[in-house]
Design a protein around this motif. Structure first.
Motif, PDB file in Angstrom:
ATOM      1  N   LEU A   1      45.443  26.116  43.588  1.00 32.19           N
ATOM      2  CA  LEU A   1      46.476  25.350  44.276  1.00 32.19           C
ATOM      3  C   LEU A   1      47.821  25.498  43.574  1.00 32.19           C
ATOM      4  O   LEU A   1      48.850  25.753  44.215  1.00 32.19           O
ATOM      5  CB  LEU A   1      46.069  23.874  44.340  1.00 32.19           C
ATOM      6  CG  LEU A   1      47.046  22.928  45.045  1.00 32.19           C
ATOM      7  CD1 LEU A   1      47.161  23.302  46.515  1.00 32.19           C
ATOM      8  CD2 LEU A   1      46.568  21.476  44.909  1.00 32.19           C
ATOM      9  N   LYS A   2      47.841  25.357  42.247  1.00 26.97           N
ATOM     10  CA  LYS A   2      49.097  25.420  41.506  1.00 26.97           C
ATOM     11  C   LYS A   2      49.696  26.824  41.512  1.00 26.97           C
ATOM     12  O   LYS A   2      50.920  26.987  41.493  1.00 26.97           O
ATOM     13  CB  LYS A   2      48.884  24.936  40.067  1.00 26.97           C
ATOM     14  CG  LYS A   2      48.592  23.448  39.960  1.00 26.97           C
ATOM     15  CD  LYS A   2      48.387  23.023  38.510  1.00 26.97           C
ATOM     16  CE  LYS A   2      48.098  21.519  38.412  1.00 26.97           C
ATOM     17  NZ  LYS A   2      47.888  21.090  37.010  1.00 26.97           N
ATOM     18  N   LEU A   3      48.827  27.838  41.508  1.00 31.31           N
ATOM     19  CA  LEU A   3      49.322  29.212  41.509  1.00 31.31           C
ATOM     20  C   LEU A   3      49.660  29.703  42.911  1.00 31.31           C
ATOM     21  O   LEU A   3      50.286  30.742  43.069  1.00 31.31           O
ATOM     22  CB  LEU A   3      48.275  30.150  40.890  1.00 31.31           C
ATOM     23  CG  LEU A   3      47.930  29.930  39.412  1.00 31.31           C
ATOM     24  CD1 LEU A   3      46.913  30.966  38.963  1.00 31.31           C
ATOM     25  CD2 LEU A   3      49.179  30.011  38.543  1.00 31.31           C
ATOM     26  N   GLY A   4      49.180  28.969  43.927  1.00 26.79           N
ATOM     27  CA  GLY A   4      49.359  29.438  45.293  1.00 26.79           C
ATOM     28  C   GLY A   4      48.562  30.702  45.556  1.00 26.79           C
ATOM     29  O   GLY A   4      48.940  31.532  46.386  1.00 26.79           O
TER      30      GLY A   4
ATOM     31  N   PRO B   1      55.139  32.780  33.946  1.00 28.24           N
ATOM     32  CA  PRO B   1      55.599  32.852  35.325  1.00 28.24           C
ATOM     33  C   PRO B   1      55.459  31.503  36.015  1.00 28.24           C
ATOM     34  O   PRO B   1      54.675  30.642  35.611  1.00 28.24           O
ATOM     35  CB  PRO B   1      54.653  33.889  35.950  1.00 28.24           C
ATOM     36  CG  PRO B   1      54.083  34.652  34.798  1.00 28.24           C
ATOM     37  CD  PRO B   1      54.044  33.703  33.656  1.00 28.24           C
ATOM     38  N   ALA B   2      56.203  31.329  37.094  1.00 31.87           N
ATOM     39  CA  ALA B   2      56.126  30.088  37.865  1.00 31.87           C
ATOM     40  C   ALA B   2      54.687  29.859  38.299  1.00 31.87           C
ATOM     41  O   ALA B   2      53.988  30.770  38.705  1.00 31.87           O
ATOM     42  CB  ALA B   2      57.044  30.182  39.079  1.00 31.87           C
ATOM     43  N   GLY B   3      54.249  28.654  38.238  1.00 38.82           N
ATOM     44  CA  GLY B   3      52.871  28.324  38.596  1.00 38.82           C
ATOM     45  C   GLY B   3      52.004  28.238  37.361  1.00 38.82           C
ATOM     46  O   GLY B   3      51.333  27.226  37.134  1.00 38.82           O
ATOM     47  N   LEU B   4      52.017  29.270  36.520  1.00 45.28           N
ATOM     48  CA  LEU B   4      51.218  29.228  35.292  1.00 45.28           C
ATOM     49  C   LEU B   4      51.708  28.129  34.357  1.00 45.28           C
ATOM     50  O   LEU B   4      50.909  27.507  33.654  1.00 45.28           O
ATOM     51  CB  LEU B   4      51.275  30.581  34.580  1.00 45.28           C
ATOM     52  CG  LEU B   4      50.480  31.729  35.214  1.00 45.28           C
ATOM     53  CD1 LEU B   4      50.749  33.022  34.478  1.00 45.28           C
ATOM     54  CD2 LEU B   4      48.992  31.405  35.192  1.00 45.28           C
TER      55      LEU B   4
ATOM     56  N   LEU C   1      46.782  37.709  38.374  1.00 47.31           N
ATOM     57  CA  LEU C   1      48.005  37.096  37.866  1.00 47.31           C
ATOM     58  C   LEU C   1      47.871  36.764  36.381  1.00 47.31           C
ATOM     59  O   LEU C   1      48.792  36.984  35.594  1.00 47.31           O
ATOM     60  CB  LEU C   1      48.329  35.832  38.672  1.00 47.31           C
ATOM     61  CG  LEU C   1      49.580  35.041  38.237  1.00 47.31           C
ATOM     62  CD1 LEU C   1      50.821  35.918  38.345  1.00 47.31           C
ATOM     63  CD2 LEU C   1      49.742  33.802  39.100  1.00 47.31           C
ATOM     64  N   ALA C   2      46.701  36.260  35.990  1.00 44.74           N
ATOM     65  CA  ALA C   2      46.479  35.915  34.589  1.00 44.74           C
ATOM     66  C   ALA C   2      46.533  37.160  33.707  1.00 44.74           C
ATOM     67  O   ALA C   2      47.086  37.131  32.600  1.00 44.74           O
ATOM     68  CB  ALA C   2      45.123  35.217  34.435  1.00 44.74           C
ATOM     69  N   ILE C   3      45.962  38.238  34.187  1.00 44.58           N
ATOM     70  CA  ILE C   3      45.966  39.481  33.406  1.00 44.58           C
ATOM     71  C   ILE C   3      47.388  40.000  33.241  1.00 44.58           C
ATOM     72  O   ILE C   3      47.809  40.407  32.155  1.00 44.58           O
ATOM     73  CB  ILE C   3      45.064  40.528  34.079  1.00 44.58           C
ATOM     74  CG1 ILE C   3      43.595  40.097  33.959  1.00 44.58           C
ATOM     75  CG2 ILE C   3      45.247  41.908  33.461  1.00 44.58           C
ATOM     76  CD1 ILE C   3      42.646  40.933  34.770  1.00 44.58           C
ATOM     77  N   ARG C   4      48.150  39.985  34.333  1.00 43.95           N
ATOM     78  CA  ARG C   4      49.537  40.455  34.250  1.00 43.95           C
ATOM     79  C   ARG C   4      50.356  39.599  33.294  1.00 43.95           C
ATOM     80  O   ARG C   4      51.304  40.085  32.683  1.00 43.95           O
ATOM     81  CB  ARG C   4      50.176  40.450  35.637  1.00 43.95           C
ATOM     82  CG  ARG C   4      49.622  41.535  36.568  1.00 43.95           C
ATOM     83  CD  ARG C   4      50.545  41.752  37.756  1.00 43.95           C
ATOM     84  NE  ARG C   4      50.675  40.558  38.580  1.00 43.95           N
ATOM     85  CZ  ARG C   4      49.875  40.266  39.595  1.00 43.95           C
ATOM     86  NH1 ARG C   4      48.871  41.082  39.897  1.00 43.95           N
ATOM     87  NH2 ARG C   4      50.067  39.176  40.309  1.00 43.95           N
ATOM     88  N   ALA C   5      50.006  38.322  33.174  1.00 44.28           N
ATOM     89  CA  ALA C   5      50.749  37.420  32.280  1.00 44.28           C
ATOM     90  C   ALA C   5      50.229  37.456  30.852  1.00 44.28           C
ATOM     91  O   ALA C   5      50.740  36.764  29.984  1.00 44.28           O
ATOM     92  CB  ALA C   5      50.689  35.994  32.818  1.00 44.28           C
TER      93      ALA C   5
END
Length: 541
Positions: free
Chosen positions: A521-524, A475-478, A534-538
């Motif tokens: 910061l990068k993930l917002g 995903p964007a950010g990761l 977010l990490a778990i979902r990815a």
């Protein structure tokens, strides 16, 4: 930081003990003052902190001068020329072509001589608490003779403290360490010879020949070196700049070492270190365990018997907490037997709740309502004043209130973060509505579903583990995260604290803090919890 390995370089017939710490882009040679011991220095909190800071931006090269510490003893005090040549031998042994040199106190003279003699091998020079002339700026003949007599009478008892840091000379722990510092740093005879050698030091004639960038550091209230020494060095070394830092202790590792380390880092790297991150909130799993229907227990047994059982329950609960890993400081047991605790990982918190539930049933013959939720809490321990007011604690209390007697009830956030742990849950139909201050969501609730010990062991089955998007696209950010930042995020998603992540990756806690901040910061992401979800979902957790 783990204590580094000690090796030996040879200069003629003398073996010189040295250590190398860090893997920064530039070499930094630290030359200690009067005496030193490479092993003992890591046992002093301030000393270890200073060296760790220096190693965070350099390849730090440490050594014990000949006649001191772990290096070979010598029959007579070495000359400045011999000691300067020892620096060259150490640099050759570690393959250092050019380095910054930090000379502390007495070490300043030999590093100054080295810089003037070998400018092609000196990238820059730092003189901390240094003096151009011992007699002019440290001690005249009468005071020197008294110092020699004091060494004869009290070496190995911490006697140098009254000269180098009189404010703390009566601190028993510091004096005990300093006593060992004297005994393991040099013999009484060698200490006296070094004082006599230092008394003859006068490098004023060679100062104009130092043509490398030079930083002169001096503590404003230095009790050992005259305050005029710093300005003299600045005035007579062509490329020197004087910086006065606060403090009154003479040794570089005493007092507040942060300003000293900051100035050295700025001089070496060209960049002033950013202000340290003030951490007042941390991610934790909060457990609230309430005794179900305590009034019925008191009515059935009588107040005296019930209070006695509560005392046994408190003792057993404390024993369970002490035996479990990951419990944050400050767990508290309230007067009615309610337990409040927080953990650095959700799976550990669930397993602890199950153990507490079993203890309560055995000792009180009452069920325990356990509620768990993951969120940000005050960095202060739960039991400290004001630390109980966190939102995560209030949510955990509400979860516990909805639990049936003997039930371990967790929020959906906990379930999401224990994927792959082997813990099994049953999802309830009812959800916990949260107010707007908590996001205004309806939080899923899940009951711990296994009552057998196997469910608390190695992974068997668990909540579905999310998979990465098709084609391994992130995903964007990761996708913007570096490999190390992605690893930090993965460990964050497992519920590890910064110290635990640092230990797992073999880096400093400050490094983890910087990388965690970069991840958010990068993930917002507004919080570690959001980033972990977010990490778990990815599928990264």
């Amino acid at each position: 930081m783990a204590r580094p390995q000690t090796r030996y370089a040879r200069n003629g017939e003398v073996h010189l003990a040295y250590q190398v710490v860090g893997n920064g882009p530039v070499d930094l040679v630290y030359v200690p003052g009067f005496i030193n011991n490479l092993d003992l220095q890591w046992e002093h909190e301030g000393y270890a902190h200073l060296l760790s800071r220096l190693a965070s931006f350099s390849r730090l090269i440490l050594f014990d001068k000949r006649g001191t510490g772990l290096s070979d003893p010598v029959t007579e005090a070495p000359t400045l020329e011999q000691r300067m040549d020892d620096v060259r031998a150490i640099m050759d042994a570690v393959g250092s072509e050019r380095a910054f040199l930090v000379g502390a106190s007495e070490g300043g003279a030999m590093t100054a001589l080295f810089a003037a003699t070998y400018p092609e091998r000196t990238r820059g020079l730092v003189l901390y608490g240094a003096y151009p002339s011992f007699a002019a700026y440290v001690s005249g003949p009468e005071k020197t003779e008294q110092f020699l007599a004091d060494i004869e009478a009290g070496w190995g008892t911490g006697m140098m403290l009254e000269r180098f840091d009189p404010v703390h000379q009566f601190d028993p722990d510091l004096r005990a360490w300093w006593s060992r510092h004297e005994r393991l740093g040099a013999s009484p005879r060698m200490a006296q010879q070094l004082v006599r050698m230092n008394a003859s030091i006068d490098i004023r004639p060679i100062l104009p020949a130092i043509r490398v960038p030079t930083l002169v550091l001096h503590r404003a209230g230095d009790t050992w070196i005259g305050h005029e020494a710093g300005p003299f060095l600045e005035a007579h070394i062509p490329a020197a700049r004087l910086v006065t830092v606060p403090g009154d202790a003479h040794p570089i590792w005493m007092g507040d070492v942060a300003p000293v380390a900051d100035e050295i880092e700025a001089f070496v790297t060209g960049q002033r270190p950013s202000a340290p991150l003030t951490v007042d909130r941390v991610l934790a799993t909060v457990l609230v365990a309430e005794i179900a229907d305590p009034e019925r227990g008191a009515a059935a047994l009588g107040d005296a018997v019930w209070c006695a059982r509560l005392d046994r329950w408190r003792a057993e609960a404390n024993a369970v907490l002490a035996a479990k890993s990951g419990v944050r400081p400050g767990a508290s047991l309230l007067s009615d037997g309610t337990l409040l605790a927080s953990f650095d990982g959700p799976a550990r918190a669930v397993r602890c709740a199950v153990a507490l539930r079993e203890a309560a049933q055995r000792l009180l013959d009452r069920g325990l309502r356990c509620g768990l939720h993951v969120g940000e809490v005050a960095a202060a321990p739960l039991g400290e004043a004001g630390a109980n007011a966190g939102l995560a604690l209030h949510v955990a209390r509400r979860v516990a209130a909805l639990a049936a007697p003997g039930e371990v009830l967790v929020s959906g956030t906990v379930r999401d973060l224990v994927a792959g742990s082997g813990l099994r849950f049953r999802e309830r139909e009812a959800r916990l509505p949260l107010g707007p201050e908590a996001g205004g969501v309806r939080l899923p609730l899940l009951a711990f579903a296994a009552d057998d010990a196997a469910a608390l062991g190695p992974p068997v089955t668990g909540a579905p583990v999310p998979t990465a998007p098709p084609g391994d696209a992130l995903p964007a950010g990761l996708a913007e995260l570096s490999p190390r930042e992605r690893e930090v995020l993965r460990l964050m998603a497992r519920g590890l604290s910064n110290p635990a992540i640092a230990a797992s990756l073999g880096v400093s806690e400050n490094t983890v803090k910087r990388q965690a901040a970069n991840v958010l910061l990068k993930l917002g992401a507004p919080s570690r919890t959001a980033a972990a979800a977010l990490a778990i979902r990815a599928g990264l957790a």
